[in-house]
Design a protein around this motif. Structure first.
Motif, PDB file in Angstrom:
ATOM      1  N   GLU A  20       6.700   1.795   2.877  1.00  0.00           N
ATOM      2  CA  GLU A  20       5.596   0.870   3.121  1.00  0.00           C
ATOM      3  C   GLU A  20       5.410   0.712   4.626  1.00  0.00           C
ATOM      4  O   GLU A  20       6.380   0.637   5.378  1.00  0.00           O
ATOM      5  CB  GLU A  20       5.940  -0.478   2.492  1.00  0.00           C
ATOM      6  CG  GLU A  20       4.853  -1.502   2.546  1.00  0.00           C
ATOM      7  CD  GLU A  20       5.271  -2.784   1.846  1.00  0.00           C
ATOM      8  OE1 GLU A  20       5.726  -3.707   2.563  1.00  0.00           O
ATOM      9  OE2 GLU A  20       5.164  -2.858   0.612  1.00  0.00           O
ATOM     10  N   LYS A  21       4.149   0.678   5.080  1.00  0.00           N
ATOM     11  CA  LYS A  21       3.826   0.430   6.493  1.00  0.00           C
ATOM     12  C   LYS A  21       2.691  -0.574   6.537  1.00  0.00           C
ATOM     13  O   LYS A  21       1.854  -0.623   5.634  1.00  0.00           O
ATOM     14  CB  LYS A  21       3.357   1.701   7.202  1.00  0.00           C
ATOM     15  CG  LYS A  21       4.413   2.709   7.521  1.00  0.00           C
ATOM     16  CD  LYS A  21       5.412   2.238   8.529  1.00  0.00           C
ATOM     17  CE  LYS A  21       5.030   2.556   9.932  1.00  0.00           C
ATOM     18  NZ  LYS A  21       6.033   2.155  10.901  1.00  0.00           N
ATOM     19  N   GLU A  22       2.678  -1.365   7.590  1.00  0.00           N
ATOM     20  CA  GLU A  22       1.623  -2.346   7.776  1.00  0.00           C
ATOM     21  C   GLU A  22       0.762  -1.939   8.965  1.00  0.00           C
ATOM     22  O   GLU A  22       1.268  -1.611  10.034  1.00  0.00           O
ATOM     23  CB  GLU A  22       2.234  -3.722   8.020  1.00  0.00           C
ATOM     24  CG  GLU A  22       1.216  -4.825   8.091  1.00  0.00           C
ATOM     25  CD  GLU A  22       1.856  -6.191   8.173  1.00  0.00           C
ATOM     26  OE1 GLU A  22       1.421  -6.975   9.037  1.00  0.00           O
ATOM     27  OE2 GLU A  22       2.784  -6.465   7.390  1.00  0.00           O
ATOM     28  N   GLY A  25      -2.265  -5.891   9.835  1.00  0.00           N
ATOM     29  CA  GLY A  25      -1.975  -6.990   8.927  1.00  0.00           C
ATOM     30  C   GLY A  25      -2.091  -6.664   7.451  1.00  0.00           C
ATOM     31  O   GLY A  25      -1.934  -7.536   6.608  1.00  0.00           O
ATOM     32  N   VAL A  26      -2.368  -5.411   7.109  1.00  0.00           N
ATOM     33  CA  VAL A  26      -2.509  -5.006   5.710  1.00  0.00           C
ATOM     34  C   VAL A  26      -1.401  -4.010   5.378  1.00  0.00           C
ATOM     35  O   VAL A  26      -1.160  -3.063   6.130  1.00  0.00           O
ATOM     36  CB  VAL A  26      -3.898  -4.363   5.453  1.00  0.00           C
ATOM     37  CG1 VAL A  26      -4.026  -3.924   4.003  1.00  0.00           C
ATOM     38  CG2 VAL A  26      -5.012  -5.319   5.835  1.00  0.00           C
ATOM     39  N   LYS A  27      -0.736  -4.226   4.256  1.00  0.00           N
ATOM     40  CA  LYS A  27       0.341  -3.335   3.830  1.00  0.00           C
ATOM     41  C   LYS A  27      -0.216  -2.157   3.041  1.00  0.00           C
ATOM     42  O   LYS A  27      -1.074  -2.330   2.177  1.00  0.00           O
ATOM     43  CB  LYS A  27       1.363  -4.085   2.979  1.00  0.00           C
ATOM     44  CG  LYS A  27       2.143  -5.101   3.766  1.00  0.00           C
ATOM     45  CD  LYS A  27       3.153  -5.813   2.918  1.00  0.00           C
ATOM     46  CE  LYS A  27       3.858  -6.863   3.753  1.00  0.00           C
ATOM     47  NZ  LYS A  27       4.822  -7.623   2.979  1.00  0.00           N
ATOM     48  N   TYR A  28       0.316  -0.983   3.340  1.00  0.00           N
ATOM     49  CA  TYR A  28      -0.039   0.234   2.633  1.00  0.00           C
ATOM     50  C   TYR A  28       1.244   0.890   2.154  1.00  0.00           C
ATOM     51  O   TYR A  28       2.290   0.794   2.805  1.00  0.00           O
ATOM     52  CB  TYR A  28      -0.798   1.201   3.550  1.00  0.00           C
ATOM     53  CG  TYR A  28      -2.149   0.679   3.952  1.00  0.00           C
ATOM     54  CD1 TYR A  28      -3.271   0.951   3.186  1.00  0.00           C
ATOM     55  CD2 TYR A  28      -2.302  -0.098   5.090  1.00  0.00           C
ATOM     56  CE1 TYR A  28      -4.516   0.466   3.546  1.00  0.00           C
ATOM     57  CE2 TYR A  28      -3.546  -0.583   5.458  1.00  0.00           C
ATOM     58  CZ  TYR A  28      -4.640  -0.300   4.685  1.00  0.00           C
ATOM     59  OH  TYR A  28      -5.871  -0.780   5.042  1.00  0.00           O
ATOM     60  N   ASN A  29       1.159   1.542   1.013  1.00  0.00           N
ATOM     61  CA  ASN A  29       2.290   2.272   0.463  1.00  0.00           C
ATOM     62  C   ASN A  29       2.030   3.762   0.640  1.00  0.00           C
ATOM     63  O   ASN A  29       0.913   4.230   0.436  1.00  0.00           O
ATOM     64  CB  ASN A  29       2.465   1.936  -1.019  1.00  0.00           C
ATOM     65  CG  ASN A  29       2.818   0.478  -1.215  1.00  0.00           C
ATOM     66  OD1 ASN A  29       3.894   0.052  -0.844  1.00  0.00           O
ATOM     67  ND2 ASN A  29       1.891  -0.287  -1.768  1.00  0.00           N
ATOM     68  N   ASP A  47      -3.024   1.574  -1.683  1.00  0.00           N
ATOM     69  CA  ASP A  47      -3.199   0.222  -1.174  1.00  0.00           C
ATOM     70  C   ASP A  47      -1.992  -0.617  -1.591  1.00  0.00           C
ATOM     71  O   ASP A  47      -1.046  -0.115  -2.217  1.00  0.00           O
ATOM     72  CB  ASP A  47      -4.539  -0.380  -1.619  1.00  0.00           C
ATOM     73  CG  ASP A  47      -4.626  -0.687  -3.103  1.00  0.00           C
ATOM     74  OD1 ASP A  47      -3.608  -0.642  -3.826  1.00  0.00           O
ATOM     75  OD2 ASP A  47      -5.748  -0.984  -3.555  1.00  0.00           O
ATOM     76  N   GLU A  48      -2.021  -1.897  -1.276  1.00  0.00           N
ATOM     77  CA  GLU A  48      -0.871  -2.758  -1.559  1.00  0.00           C
ATOM     78  C   GLU A  48      -0.601  -2.939  -3.048  1.00  0.00           C
ATOM     79  O   GLU A  48       0.490  -3.318  -3.449  1.00  0.00           O
ATOM     80  CB  GLU A  48      -1.053  -4.116  -0.888  1.00  0.00           C
ATOM     81  CG  GLU A  48      -2.295  -4.848  -1.325  1.00  0.00           C
ATOM     82  CD  GLU A  48      -2.583  -6.078  -0.489  1.00  0.00           C
ATOM     83  OE1 GLU A  48      -3.466  -6.854  -0.890  1.00  0.00           O
ATOM     84  OE2 GLU A  48      -1.940  -6.285   0.540  1.00  0.00           O
TER      85      GLU A  48
END
Length: 155
Positions: A20-22, A25-29, A47-48
């Protein structure tokens, strides 16, 4: 580049790794995986909620990951696989993560460290497009559709 400017992915024990990386301010897988048949590395982004955004992007040495894809759900980031020692120029199961890493250059530094600001390049292009749009009148419009009339124009 500093250690935190790269994405570390461990495919040594498995053929795939999820992480996971941000960004902004939005987390992505992400899912990185190695295809054993062709010994290449592929990456997918979700997406998250694990809804796929792009799947199966082949990592190419020196090429921006997801860089040729126009998808509004993609985060605004620049990631490129390369070897800082400039000895290896291919992303394979053998070279991935040693010596080829996925680097995340900052806005003020590009992949080769020359200090190019990617946003400055975009701003320059936008300015030239804006000035070009201002100099073209409706009478000078180019018909790209091969008809006698300008599409959407008056007769």
């Amino acid at each position: 580049m500093a250690e935190n400017d790269r994405i570390l992915v461990d495919l040594s024990d498995n053929t795939e790794e999820e992480f996971e990386k941000e960004f902004n301010g939005v987390k992505y897988n992400f899912k990185a995986y190695r295809n054993a048949q062709n010994d290449r590395i592929y990456m997918s982004i979700f997406d998250e909620n694990m809804v796929p955004i792009i799947t199966g992007e082949k990592l190419m040495y020196g090429m921006e990951i997801f860089g040729t894809i126009s998808e509004p759900r993609l985060p605004a980031f620049y990631a490129i696989p390369y070897d800082e020692s400039d000895q290896v120029h291919e992303v394979t199961g053998v070279t991935f993560q040693s010596p080829v890493f996925i680097f995340l250059p900052q806005d003020d530094e590009d992949a080769d460290g020359s200090g190019t600001d990617f946003n400055d390049d975009l701003d320059d292009d936008e300015e030239s497009v804006d000035s070009a749009d201002q100099t073209i009148s409706d009478d000078d419009a180019i018909n790209l559709y091969g008809t006698d009339q300008i599409v959407g124009g008056e007769d």
